[in-house]
Design a protein around this motif. Structure first.
Motif, PDB file in Angstrom:
ATOM      1  N   VAL A 135     -23.222  35.776 -10.298  1.00 51.29           N
ATOM      2  CA  VAL A 135     -24.229  35.775  -9.716  1.00 51.29           C
ATOM      3  C   VAL A 135     -24.747  35.445 -11.055  1.00 51.29           C
ATOM      4  O   VAL A 135     -25.400  34.117 -11.302  1.00 51.29           O
ATOM      5  N   ARG A 147     -29.298  31.229  -9.556  1.00 46.38           N
ATOM      6  CA  ARG A 147     -29.590  32.011  -8.114  1.00 46.38           C
ATOM      7  C   ARG A 147     -29.389  31.653  -6.864  1.00 46.38           C
ATOM      8  O   ARG A 147     -29.691  32.637  -6.222  1.00 46.38           O
ATOM      9  N   ARG A 150     -26.987  35.131  -6.914  1.00 44.30           N
ATOM     10  CA  ARG A 150     -27.926  36.116  -6.825  1.00 44.30           C
ATOM     11  C   ARG A 150     -28.707  36.390  -5.386  1.00 44.30           C
ATOM     12  O   ARG A 150     -27.846  37.465  -4.877  1.00 44.30           O
ATOM     13  N   ARG A 151     -28.744  35.879  -4.593  1.00 37.62           N
ATOM     14  CA  ARG A 151     -29.283  36.057  -3.418  1.00 37.62           C
ATOM     15  C   ARG A 151     -28.946  36.036  -2.334  1.00 37.62           C
ATOM     16  O   ARG A 151     -28.654  37.075  -1.611  1.00 37.62           O
ATOM     17  N   ASP A 154     -27.504  39.710  -3.222  1.00 35.58           N
ATOM     18  CA  ASP A 154     -28.675  40.497  -3.241  1.00 35.58           C
ATOM     19  C   ASP A 154     -28.630  40.481  -1.747  1.00 35.58           C
ATOM     20  O   ASP A 154     -29.243  41.818  -0.429  1.00 35.58           O
ATOM     21  N   LYS A 155     -28.308  39.714  -0.514  1.00 34.45           N
ATOM     22  CA  LYS A 155     -29.153  39.876   0.715  1.00 34.45           C
ATOM     23  C   LYS A 155     -27.753  41.064   1.802  1.00 34.45           C
ATOM     24  O   LYS A 155     -27.810  41.543   2.908  1.00 34.45           O
ATOM     25  N   GLY A 157     -25.340  42.652   0.013  1.00 33.34           N
ATOM     26  CA  GLY A 157     -25.259  44.144  -0.917  1.00 33.34           C
ATOM     27  C   GLY A 157     -23.302  44.296  -1.385  1.00 33.34           C
ATOM     28  O   GLY A 157     -23.108  44.994  -2.025  1.00 33.34           O
ATOM     29  N   GLN A 160     -22.656  42.641  -8.405  1.00 37.03           N
ATOM     30  CA  GLN A 160     -22.874  40.920  -9.132  1.00 37.03           C
ATOM     31  C   GLN A 160     -22.450  41.764  -9.956  1.00 37.03           C
ATOM     32  O   GLN A 160     -22.439  42.012 -11.266  1.00 37.03           O
ATOM     33  N   ARG A 206     -23.936  45.323 -14.051  1.00 42.80           N
ATOM     34  CA  ARG A 206     -25.297  44.267 -14.010  1.00 42.80           C
ATOM     35  C   ARG A 206     -25.346  43.549 -15.345  1.00 42.80           C
ATOM     36  O   ARG A 206     -23.617  43.209 -15.755  1.00 42.80           O
TER      37      ARG A 206
END
Length: 254
Positions: A135, A147, A150-151, A154-155, A157, A160, A206
């Motif tokens: 990401v 970005r 990353r979206r 996140d969506k 699961g 990252q 992270r």
């Protein structure tokens, strides 16, 4: 970088050595630099070649670093980072099959620079399974693609990660992944590849990073594109050896 906490390790998961047709730095220099700037390890992910990465993993402890091999595989659907494998998965296979091959060999399947077709990123429609998504790639010209990645992660699961995608020494560590281990360790060199693969699969990571200056990114892309164009032209000419030799050797070996 998170030095001082034995349960947190910082690794750049996407670094190219001079074993890549578009890389420039020898493995030992990359490892020495990684240690100097405070990383706990790097994964050498050359294009469809794993020999240099295996060597890096073997000698990483001499620099106080985690030793873990990897490779950037050219699948039929785009590039895939195979982290923690000792053998290169077959190139040119569908992404889903390659992901399974990586797992069968004890590795984690990470999709780098997704959706960026000019960089052989996997299309969104093809990205249906993996262990993690890159990401943050430091080589993007703007932050939009990071970005977007990353979206998506996140969506759906997905874990990252961040990586520099460095082809030159100065860019190593511009983006990296922080691993959250279950138990603290006294030295990064004592961490096993299996521990990192498990953390990747569990999403215990992270991301940190800054973008590579645009002039450096542009230079890297321009050099890579010109080398590929030269190869495409010379490989079609009769009685002329394909150039540059690094790409010609890569194509014949792969």
């Amino acid at each position: 970088m998170p030095g001082g906490d034995g349960s947190l390790l910082a690794l750049d998961l996407h670094v190219h050595s001079n074993a890549s047709y578009d890389g420039h730095e020898p493995v030992e220099l990359v490892l020495e630099h990684a240690a100097d700037i405070g990383l706990d390890g790097v994964v050498i992910t050359d294009h469809d070649r794993i020999e240099a990465s295996r060597h890096a993993a073997e000698v990483a402890h001499e620099f106080g670093l985690v030793g873990i091999p990897g490779v950037e595989v050219s699948t039929a659907d785009g590039h895939l980072l195979a982290i923690g494998v000792d053998e290169r998965p077959p190139r040119g296979e569908p992404l889903a099959e390659t992901v399974e091959t990586v797992r069968e060999h004890g590795g984690a399947a990470v999709v780098p620079h997704p959706f960026q077709r000019t960089r052989h990123g996997v299309r969104k429609s093809r990205l249906t399974d993996c262990d993690a998504v890159e990401v943050y790639n430091s080589m993007v010209f703007t932050g939009y693609q990071n970005r977007r990645a990353r979206r998506f992660a996140d969506k759906h699961g997905y874990g990252q990660v961040g990586g520099s995608d460095a082809h030159y020494l100065m860019n190593v560590g511009r983006a990296y992944t922080v691993f959250e281990l279950e138990e603290p360790v006294e030295s990064a060199a004592e961490v096993s590849p299996d521990q990192l693969v498990d953390a990747l699969r569990a999403g215990q990571t992270r991301v940190h990073g800054i973008r590579t200056p645009i002039l450096q990114s542009t230079r890297q892309y321009a050099i890579g594109a010109s080398r590929k164009t030269l190869y495409e032209v010379t490989s079609r000419l009769p009685y002329v050896a394909a150039r540059p030799r690094a790409i010609a050797d890569f194509m014949s070996d792969s």
